[in-house]
Scaffold this motif. Structure first.
Motif, mmCIF file in Angstrom:
data_model
loop_
_atom_site.group_PDB
_atom_site.id
_atom_site.type_symbol
_atom_site.label_atom_id
_atom_site.label_comp_id
_atom_site.label_asym_id
_atom_site.label_seq_id
_atom_site.Cartn_x
_atom_site.Cartn_y
_atom_site.Cartn_z
ATOM 1 N N PHE A 247 0.844 -1.191 0.000
ATOM 2 C CA PHE A 247 0.000 0.000 0.000
ATOM 3 C C PHE A 247 0.883 1.246 0.000
ATOM 4 O O PHE A 247 1.941 1.269 0.620
ATOM 5 N N LEU A 248 0.385 2.259 -0.686
ATOM 6 C CA LEU A 248 1.104 3.527 -0.743
ATOM 7 C C LEU A 248 0.104 4.673 -0.626
ATOM 8 O O LEU A 248 -0.882 4.728 -1.367
ATOM 9 N N MET A 249 0.350 5.568 0.314
ATOM 10 C CA MET A 249 -0.490 6.750 0.481
ATOM 11 C C MET A 249 0.304 7.985 0.079
ATOM 12 O O MET A 249 1.381 8.231 0.619
ATOM 13 N N ILE A 250 -0.231 8.745 -0.879
ATOM 14 C CA ILE A 250 0.435 9.950 -1.355
ATOM 15 C C ILE A 250 -0.448 11.154 -1.069
ATOM 16 O O ILE A 250 -1.616 11.189 -1.483
ATOM 17 N N ASP B 283 6.196 -0.686 -10.139
ATOM 18 C CA ASP B 283 5.388 -1.774 -9.569
ATOM 19 C C ASP B 283 3.912 -1.489 -9.832
ATOM 20 O O ASP B 283 3.308 -0.659 -9.145
ATOM 21 N N SER B 284 3.338 -2.151 -10.799
ATOM 22 C CA SER B 284 1.944 -1.905 -11.174
ATOM 23 C C SER B 284 0.954 -2.490 -10.174
ATOM 24 O O SER B 284 -0.240 -2.207 -10.248
ATOM 25 N N LYS B 285 1.448 -3.309 -9.227
ATOM 26 C CA LYS B 285 0.548 -3.956 -8.279
ATOM 27 C C LYS B 285 0.337 -3.165 -6.990
ATOM 28 O O LYS B 285 -0.542 -3.502 -6.195
ATOM 29 N N VAL B 286 1.141 -2.130 -6.770
ATOM 30 C CA VAL B 286 1.014 -1.363 -5.532
ATOM 31 C C VAL B 286 -0.348 -0.671 -5.502
ATOM 32 O O VAL B 286 -0.812 -0.134 -6.506
ATOM 33 N N LEU C 129 -9.676 -6.002 -0.803
ATOM 34 C CA LEU C 129 -10.599 -6.876 -1.530
ATOM 35 C C LEU C 129 -10.529 -6.633 -3.036
ATOM 36 O O LEU C 129 -11.401 -7.062 -3.786
ATOM 37 N N ASN C 130 -9.477 -5.913 -3.452
ATOM 38 C CA ASN C 130 -9.278 -5.573 -4.868
ATOM 39 C C ASN C 130 -10.414 -4.726 -5.436
ATOM 40 O O ASN C 130 -10.768 -4.839 -6.615
ATOM 41 N N GLU C 131 -10.987 -3.874 -4.581
ATOM 42 C CA GLU C 131 -12.001 -2.935 -5.012
ATOM 43 C C GLU C 131 -11.404 -1.535 -5.013
ATOM 44 O O GLU C 131 -10.311 -1.316 -4.492
ATOM 45 N N LYS D 288 -4.400 7.065 -14.044
ATOM 46 C CA LYS D 288 -2.955 6.961 -13.824
ATOM 47 C C LYS D 288 -2.595 5.750 -12.972
ATOM 48 O O LYS D 288 -1.422 5.397 -12.873
ATOM 49 N N GLY D 289 -3.611 5.143 -12.331
ATOM 50 C CA GLY D 289 -3.335 3.899 -11.612
ATOM 51 C C GLY D 289 -3.676 3.866 -10.141
ATOM 52 O O GLY D 289 -3.430 2.852 -9.478
ATOM 53 N N ILE D 290 -4.244 4.961 -9.575
ATOM 54 C CA ILE D 290 -4.581 4.900 -8.155
ATOM 55 C C ILE D 290 -5.772 3.973 -7.943
ATOM 56 O O ILE D 290 -6.551 3.714 -8.866
ATOM 57 N N LYS D 291 -5.944 3.496 -6.726
ATOM 58 C CA LYS D 291 -7.056 2.613 -6.388
ATOM 59 C C LYS D 291 -8.033 3.257 -5.415
ATOM 60 O O LYS D 291 -9.145 2.756 -5.230
ATOM 61 N N SER D 292 -7.606 4.352 -4.781
ATOM 62 C CA SER D 292 -8.483 5.015 -3.818
ATOM 63 C C SER D 292 -8.223 6.511 -3.832
ATOM 64 O O SER D 292 -7.067 6.948 -3.935
ATOM 65 N N TYR D 293 -9.315 7.285 -3.737
ATOM 66 C CA TYR D 293 -9.185 8.737 -3.627
ATOM 67 C C TYR D 293 -9.895 9.202 -2.371
ATOM 68 O O TYR D 293 -11.076 8.916 -2.159
ATOM 69 N N LEU D 294 -9.157 9.923 -1.527
ATOM 70 C CA LEU D 294 -9.712 10.549 -0.341
ATOM 71 C C LEU D 294 -9.472 12.052 -0.434
ATOM 72 O O LEU D 294 -8.474 12.484 -1.014
ATOM 73 N N ASP D 295 -10.381 12.837 0.104
ATOM 74 C CA ASP D 295 -10.199 14.273 0.109
ATOM 75 C C ASP D 295 -9.467 14.680 1.381
ATOM 76 O O ASP D 295 -9.408 13.916 2.354
#
Length: 215
Positions: free
Chosen positions: A51-54, A75-78, A122-124, A98-105
């Motif tokens: 997991f990576l949080m930016i 790493d395309s799986k991060v 859960l790969n969502e 661009k490849g993110i899996k989650s967006y938080l404000d």
């Protein structure tokens, strides 16, 4: 085994406090904090995190795009979570492309962060409630223009119920607000999901992204 997390953000006081909290709550096995993209790139190359949080606090939008491209190429799986700075839906959509899996404000709370981690496990995908509401509004405006991507547009009542659903209201609450029965609300709910061919409100957001509704 718990996953590991890398964080790109500042100030250190905040990131170090968050990392300790995540370790204490047994969410991650380890948390590494970075304040520059270069240090993060080296870490991903040598020991890529799950997991990576930016945070957008230390990056211009163009630099954020470049950072994401570099990370994904390594790493395309991060599973990347971006903490945005009140971005509009067009920018949010580009971030997902661009490849993110989650967006938080930036106003998202700790509970939403944990929800996003569970969803990504859960790969969502996960999108915070604030951004989700913006996307629903875009869907509404596009439907009023009779978007060709939607074979059968939602009615005004269905759009009204859709907004309330995405605001987190139950069928009972919606019925009370609109002075209709729960059965009527459930009927509208089923028709909304059927028209968009999705299973829930998260599916609505995914539908919007996949069909370029807010492009």
């Amino acid at each position: 085994m718990k996953p590991n997390l890398a964080i790109l953000d500042e100030p250190l006081l905040y990131t170090e406090g968050l990392s300790k909290l995540l370790i204490q709550d047994k969410i991650f096995s380890s948390v590494d904090v970075f304040n520059t993209c270069e240090d993060l790139y080296n870490h991903v190359r040598d020991n890529s995190p799950q997991f990576l949080m930016i945070s957008s606090n230390i990056l211009l939008l163009s630099d954020l795009y470049k950072c994401l491209e570099t990370i994904i190429s390594q790493d395309s799986k991060v599973r990347i979570i971006v903490i945005g700075n009140s971005y509009d839906v067009i920018v949010i959509r580009k971030l997902f492309n661009k490849g993110i899996k989650s967006y938080l404000d930036k106003n998202s709370n700790y509970d939403e962060f944990i929800k996003s981690v569970h969803a990504l496990s859960l790969n969502e995908i996960y999108i915070c409630e604030h951004a989700k509401k913006m996307m629903i509004n875009f869907i509404s405006s596009e439907q009023e223009k009779q978007s060709p991507n939607i074979k059968e547009p939602l009615t005004r009542r269905e759009l009204e119920i859709l907004r309330l659903i995405c605001d987190g209201h139950s069928s009972k609450d919606i019925g009370e607000k609109l002075f209709i029965s729960i059965n009527t609300v459930e009927t509208h709910r089923k028709r909304i999901l059927m028209k968009l061919n999705v299973k829930n409100s998260v599916g609505v957001v995914k539908y919007a992204m996949e069909n370029n509704i807010f492009s």
